[in-house]
Design a protein around this motif. Sequence first.
Motif, short mmCIF file in Angstrom:
data_model
loop_
_atom_site.label_atom_id
_atom_site.label_comp_id
_atom_site.label_asym_id
_atom_site.label_seq_id
_atom_site.Cartn_x
_atom_site.Cartn_y
_atom_site.Cartn_z
N ALA A 3 -13.20 -34.43 49.09
CA ALA A 3 -13.76 -34.12 47.77
C ALA A 3 -14.18 -32.65 47.76
CB ALA A 3 -14.97 -35.01 47.47
N ASP A 4 -14.59 -32.16 46.59
CA ASP A 4 -15.15 -30.81 46.49
C ASP A 4 -16.63 -30.87 46.86
OD1 ASP A 4 -12.78 -29.71 45.71
OD2 ASP A 4 -13.28 -29.56 43.59
N SER A 5 -16.92 -30.75 48.14
CA SER A 5 -18.31 -30.77 48.59
C SER A 5 -18.99 -29.45 48.25
CB SER A 5 -18.37 -31.00 50.11
OG SER A 5 -17.81 -32.25 50.43
N PRO A 6 -20.33 -29.44 48.09
CA PRO A 6 -21.02 -28.19 47.79
C PRO A 6 -20.79 -27.15 48.87
CG PRO A 6 -22.46 -30.07 47.41
CD PRO A 6 -21.24 -30.60 48.10
N VAL A 7 -20.58 -25.92 48.46
CA VAL A 7 -20.44 -24.82 49.41
C VAL A 7 -21.73 -24.67 50.20
CG1 VAL A 7 -20.23 -22.31 49.60
CG2 VAL A 7 -18.71 -23.58 48.07
N PHE A 8 -21.59 -24.39 51.49
CA PHE A 8 -22.75 -24.24 52.39
C PHE A 8 -22.73 -22.83 52.97
CE2 PHE A 8 -24.70 -24.19 56.54
CZ PHE A 8 -25.78 -25.05 56.47
N MET A 9 -23.86 -22.14 52.85
CA MET A 9 -24.04 -20.84 53.49
C MET A 9 -25.41 -20.80 54.15
SD MET A 9 -22.56 -17.99 50.83
CE MET A 9 -23.39 -18.71 49.40
N GLU A 10 -25.47 -20.22 55.34
CA GLU A 10 -26.74 -20.15 56.05
C GLU A 10 -26.88 -18.77 56.69
OE1 GLU A 10 -28.75 -23.63 58.27
OE2 GLU A 10 -27.64 -22.52 59.80
N PHE A 11 -28.05 -18.17 56.51
CA PHE A 11 -28.36 -16.85 57.07
C PHE A 11 -29.57 -17.00 57.99
CE2 PHE A 11 -25.98 -16.25 53.25
CZ PHE A 11 -25.12 -15.20 53.54
N ILE A 12 -29.34 -16.79 59.27
CA ILE A 12 -30.36 -17.01 60.29
C ILE A 12 -31.11 -15.71 60.54
CG2 ILE A 12 -30.78 -17.80 62.66
CD1 ILE A 12 -27.85 -19.07 62.37
N CYS A 13 -32.37 -15.69 60.19
CA CYS A 13 -33.21 -14.51 60.38
C CYS A 13 -34.20 -14.75 61.52
CB CYS A 13 -33.95 -14.18 59.08
SG CYS A 13 -32.85 -13.87 57.69
N GLU A 14 -34.92 -13.72 61.90
CA GLU A 14 -35.86 -13.82 63.02
C GLU A 14 -36.97 -14.83 62.75
OE1 GLU A 14 -36.14 -9.59 65.24
OE2 GLU A 14 -36.66 -9.52 63.11
N LYS A 15 -37.45 -14.91 61.51
CA LYS A 15 -38.63 -15.72 61.23
C LYS A 15 -38.34 -16.99 60.44
CE LYS A 15 -41.46 -11.52 61.22
NZ LYS A 15 -42.40 -10.66 60.45
N ALA A 16 -37.14 -17.11 59.90
CA ALA A 16 -36.76 -18.30 59.14
C ALA A 16 -35.26 -18.27 58.90
CB ALA A 16 -37.50 -18.37 57.80
N THR A 17 -34.73 -19.40 58.50
CA THR A 17 -33.32 -19.49 58.14
C THR A 17 -33.22 -19.80 56.65
OG1 THR A 17 -32.59 -20.20 60.34
CG2 THR A 17 -31.20 -20.81 58.48
N LEU A 18 -32.37 -19.07 55.96
CA LEU A 18 -32.17 -19.26 54.52
C LEU A 18 -30.83 -19.94 54.30
CD1 LEU A 18 -33.43 -15.76 53.36
CD2 LEU A 18 -34.74 -17.88 53.61
N ARG A 19 -30.85 -21.02 53.51
CA ARG A 19 -29.67 -21.87 53.38
C ARG A 19 -29.38 -22.15 51.92
NH1 ARG A 19 -30.38 -27.32 56.49
NH2 ARG A 19 -30.08 -25.91 58.26
N ILE A 20 -28.12 -21.98 51.53
CA ILE A 20 -27.67 -22.36 50.19
C ILE A 20 -26.70 -23.52 50.32
CG2 ILE A 20 -26.12 -21.67 48.32
CD1 ILE A 20 -27.48 -19.04 48.13
N GLU A 21 -26.95 -24.57 49.54
CA GLU A 21 -26.02 -25.69 49.41
C GLU A 21 -25.74 -25.84 47.92
OE1 GLU A 21 -26.63 -29.28 51.78
OE2 GLU A 21 -28.26 -28.23 52.80
N GLY A 22 -24.50 -25.58 47.52
CA GLY A 22 -24.21 -25.56 46.10
C GLY A 22 -24.98 -24.44 45.42
N ASP A 23 -25.79 -24.79 44.44
CA ASP A 23 -26.63 -23.81 43.74
C ASP A 23 -28.08 -23.85 44.20
OD1 ASP A 23 -24.64 -22.73 42.19
OD2 ASP A 23 -24.96 -24.07 40.51
#
Length: 335
Positions: free
Chosen positions: A237-257
């Motif tokens: 299926a068209d699953s939500p796009v996943f992006m993750e940016f790992i920083c020193e103090k936290a990780t920022l993650r986008i799933e879909g919007d």
Amino acid sequence: MKVSLVGCGGISKTHIKVITNLDEAQLISVADINFDRAKKVESDTGAKAYASLDDLLSGEKPDVLHICTPHYLHVPMALKALEAGIHVLIEKPCATSLKDLETLRQAQLKTGLHVGTCFQNRYNRSALQLKRMLADTGEYGRLLGARGFVTWRRDAEYYADDWHGTLEKECGGVLINQAIHTLDMMQYAGGGLRAVTGNISNDHLKGITEVEDTASALLEFSGNTKGVFYATVANSADSPVFMEFICEKATLRIEGDCLYKVLKGGKIEAVGGFEEKDYPGKACWGTGHNALIGDFYASITENRPFEIDAFEGGKAVEAVLGIYKSSKTGERVAL
């Protein structure tokens, strides 16, 4: 502002919906070699139908031309419009070769006209917030790594027309068509790319397409950070796009919007992007077309640069072509 559009296929419906809802824009004409499609738009909107871009440019002088045709036509059509003194907004990719990309960039400089590339996901609220948070190194620290995944589904029916799945006209597969949006977002949010190493393959569309349905890459960001990227249209299926940016103090993650913050210890906090969505087209295309097209028109009216021009919009093209070259040679490709 008088607007014309060439290419009345699937993505054009999104552009037309946005154009007709903007007070500052008037759709005056459309063109398609399948004249019945252009006539359908004429019937729906009142925009005059033409059977080719040449006919349209002979009969009309719009302020802006939207280019929604197969990939291989993007640069030739953009050049014709620019030579006629018309601003152009091009669906991705803005070019399919480094030579054509350079030609487009030089035409933008020579004419002084606006050239826009349609990377609408940059305008998603979650993406705008992510960019701001990554810039706040005081709170999140420097970027250590990134990963991105595009897992969608495209079957034989999608490739049943005369250009999808062909090297001559689509000029590639999942990378240059579907995943280029996510690749653009990763390089944009991560501060740009300096090199790529990648592989492409045809895992589930053998005998159906000439192009890749699966790709993977190692991304080297400008700040010496590395990331991994994977894309396929072999998913269920068209699953939500996943992006993750790992920083020193936290990780920022986008799933879909939707944007999340992952704290040390694994606690996940919702940050934003959870409001009701107004999708002008398919949900997997995101919500950003309204904002991008509106901003492109505003940049013309206000006589200011449009951020995603041939130079900025071409960075994702350079990355895609770099991955194709790396897959062919087995070598790392500097960008």
